[in-house]
Design an enzyme around this catalytic site. Structure first.
Site, PDB file in Angstrom:
ATOM      1  N   THR A 100      42.271 -25.190 -31.075  1.00 40.20           N
ATOM      2  CA  THR A 100      43.594 -25.798 -31.159  1.00 40.20           C
ATOM      3  C   THR A 100      44.003 -26.039 -32.619  1.00 40.20           C
ATOM      4  O   THR A 100      45.170 -25.845 -32.992  1.00 40.20           O
ATOM      5  CB  THR A 100      43.626 -27.125 -30.384  1.00 40.20           C
ATOM      6  N   SER A 139      49.568 -21.285 -25.039  1.00 39.00           N
ATOM      7  CA  SER A 139      48.570 -22.338 -25.190  1.00 39.00           C
ATOM      8  C   SER A 139      47.519 -21.806 -26.152  1.00 39.00           C
ATOM      9  O   SER A 139      47.351 -20.591 -26.293  1.00 39.00           O
ATOM     10  CB  SER A 139      47.922 -22.666 -23.842  1.00 39.00           C
ATOM     11  N   THR A 186       0.339   6.000 -36.646  1.00 39.87           N
ATOM     12  CA  THR A 186       0.560   5.108 -35.512  1.00 39.87           C
ATOM     13  C   THR A 186      -0.295   3.870 -35.728  1.00 39.87           C
ATOM     14  O   THR A 186      -1.463   3.972 -36.105  1.00 39.87           O
ATOM     15  CB  THR A 186       0.181   5.777 -34.181  1.00 39.87           C
ATOM     16  N   SER A 317      11.376  -6.818 -62.012  1.00 43.26           N
ATOM     17  CA  SER A 317      10.574  -7.977 -62.374  1.00 43.26           C
ATOM     18  C   SER A 317      10.985  -8.504 -63.739  1.00 43.26           C
ATOM     19  O   SER A 317      11.342  -7.740 -64.628  1.00 43.26           O
ATOM     20  CB  SER A 317       9.083  -7.608 -62.391  1.00 43.26           C
ATOM     21  N   SER A 318      10.912  -9.827 -63.884  1.00 41.33           N
ATOM     22  CA  SER A 318      11.185 -10.448 -65.177  1.00 41.33           C
ATOM     23  C   SER A 318       9.928 -10.536 -66.037  1.00 41.33           C
ATOM     24  O   SER A 318      10.000 -10.940 -67.188  1.00 41.33           O
ATOM     25  CB  SER A 318      11.749 -11.858 -64.961  1.00 41.33           C
TER      26      SER A 318
END
Length: 485
Positions: A100, A139, A186, A317-318
């Site tokens: 609403t 409505s 597998t 990566s840092s």
């Protein structure tokens, strides 16, 4: 000019920003539902504006609304559907009232914009009223579900198209890698050989199923309860309007929408959204499976299979120079898991409807629409930024194949299971490749080995090399007696 205008409703008076297109109902909802940073999804806003546009046309055709007011409402709705006034939709995505608050936010914005188009002052509801004119014959309970269906249709079709693009990218790799023989696995253990192209063909088939399922489920969203008003009976909506409004919405949206035969059903029940969400979740399952496989196949490059190379997109990566991570498959997996979580929320909300209405459709909308949009974007990024740039590391593929003892399976039809098992045991114990041991023992010649272990022979139905080596086959008849043929 003051900064605020005073508006009234059944609860009293409330100041509203003077230049705001929304009104008192929106302001109350804005204050009541300050729970997140999420607003109503733009696609739902677009679709609801189109519903209001169709209603204005239908009300005019039914003799309920004057031409000038209907035209002004339609013009305002067209603007909103085109993306204008987006900042005026301030209601939180999490809201009570079955939508609403969103419906009233739309009614007020369209009314005030229509007033402006007619030369009046914002807030002069004697000229165009949010409820008496914009919401006429409607409505929340028929406009909001209808808008949600329209928005979902658009996003489902876009997701289906995105999955088609991903399918195409996978099929191109299927063709490119058709001749790359590799070790199958597998349960993460060595298994029979496959081609890399065959692995990608399986991915393409899975995505093709998703594409088709999503394309077809769109049809399930086309029935709408527009005209059913509060509970699906159509009270306060004249018959002429009910017949006209869906026709008008079809013309505005270009969609094959149809009025539901039982509008009470569609007002009560939201299972179609759970159905759509379930198929979206199935697509997410396939995406995360493919993404996981690609991360595994590309892992390394020294300490893993490294049978394929993913396109390098950013430093990984840092602290570790030169490291590159599989960032796109990781992102795909995260989006897929988010999709699965959203599906659980959608199912809970769809099942929580009580009697004549499901009041939790805003939660369905908040989870379904962004998920559809996000998954479509993800599928396209996956296709163009990852799949398209994958290359095969053929030498690595052959290395693992040569070192695996599962290739002995191809010899079972010729030497039997027991002798093949002993051959594998010896190769493992003596640290030799299967081919080295076979050549050493003289079980097969070099030419016979090549006949059996051709990629095409190993990766299709039948016994590898049988057409050339039929005389060496060891076959048991129905009584279990060995015969040589």
């Amino acid at each position: 000019m003051t900064d605020f205008r005073l508006e009234k409703d059944l609860l009293g008076e409330l100041p509203v920003p003077a230049r705001a297109y929304y009104g008192i109902h929106t302001m109350r909802a804005f204050k009541n539902f300050k729970v997140s940073g999420y607003n109503v999804h733009p696609r739902l806003v677009q679709a609801l504006a189109e519903v209001k546009w169709a209603a204005a046309r239908a009300n005019h055709r039914s003799g309920l609304l004057s031409a000038d007011i209907a035209k002004a409402i339609g013009s305002a709705a067209g603007e909103v559907a085109g993306g204008k006034l987006a900042d005026q939709f301030i209601v939180n995505a999490f809201q009570g009232g079955a939508g609403t608050s969103t419906n009233m936010n739309m009614n007020e914005v369209l009314a005030n914009r229509a007033i402006e188009l007619l030369g009046g002052q914002i807030g002069d509801y004697e000229l165009v009223h949010p409820i008496n004119h914009v919401n006429l014959s409607q409505s929340t309970n028929d406009t909001y579900p209808t808008a949600l269906r329209v928005a979902a249709i658009r996003l489902v079709l876009d997701l289906s198209e995105a999955m088609a693009e991903l399918q195409t990218a996978l099929q191109k790799k299927e063709a490119q890698f058709a001749g790359v023989l590799k070790l199958g696995r597998t349960e993460l253990q060595d298994a029979l050989p496959v081609t890399l192209g065959q692995e990608f063909s399986a991915y393409a088939e899975a995505v093709a199923r998703d594409r088709w399922r999503l394309y077809k489920v769109e049809e399930r969203l086309r029935q709408v309860n527009l005209g059913g008003t509060a509970v699906g009976t159509g009270l306060n909506a004249p018959r002429k309007y009910i017949y006209h409004v869906v026709e008008e919405l079809r013309q505005i949206t270009g969609m094959g929408l149809a009025r539901a035969e039982n509008m009470i059903d569609l007002t009560q029940n939201a299972d179609v959204f759970a159905e759509v969400s379930g198929l979206v979740k199935a697509a997410a399952v396939n995406l995360t499976k493919i993404a996981g496989d690609l991360m595994l196949l590309s892992s390394g490059p020294a300490g893993g299979p490294a049978e394929i190379n993913l396109p390098p997109l950013q430093a990984g990566s840092s602290i570790m120079p030169g490291k590159v991570n599989p960032v796109i498959p990781e992102m795909v997996s995260q989006v897929a898991w988010q999709t699965m979580g959203a599906d659980q929320v959608i199912c809970q909300a769809c099942g929580a409807g009580r009697l004549e209405l499901n009041s939790f459709l805003p939660l369905v909308a908040h989870n379904l629409l962004p998920t559809l949009e996000m998954l479509a974007k993800t599928a396209r990024i996956f296709a163009y930024d990852c799949i398209a740039g994958i290359s095969a590391n053929e030498q690595r593929c052959l290395r693992w194949l040569d070192e695996s003892l599962t290739m002995v399976t191809a010899l079972v039809p010729y030497i039997g299971y027991e002798q093949a098992t002993e051959l594998a045991r010896r190769a493992h114990k003596e640290k030799k490749t299967l081919k080295e041991l076979v050549m050493e023992t003289g079980l097969f010649s070099e030419d016979e080995w090549r006949d059996i272990f051709k990629p095409r022979e190993l990766t299709r139905p039948g016994i590898a090399g049988a057409r050339r080596l039929a005389g060496r086959l060891e076959i048991k008849d129905r009584r279990g007696m060995k015969t040589n043929e």
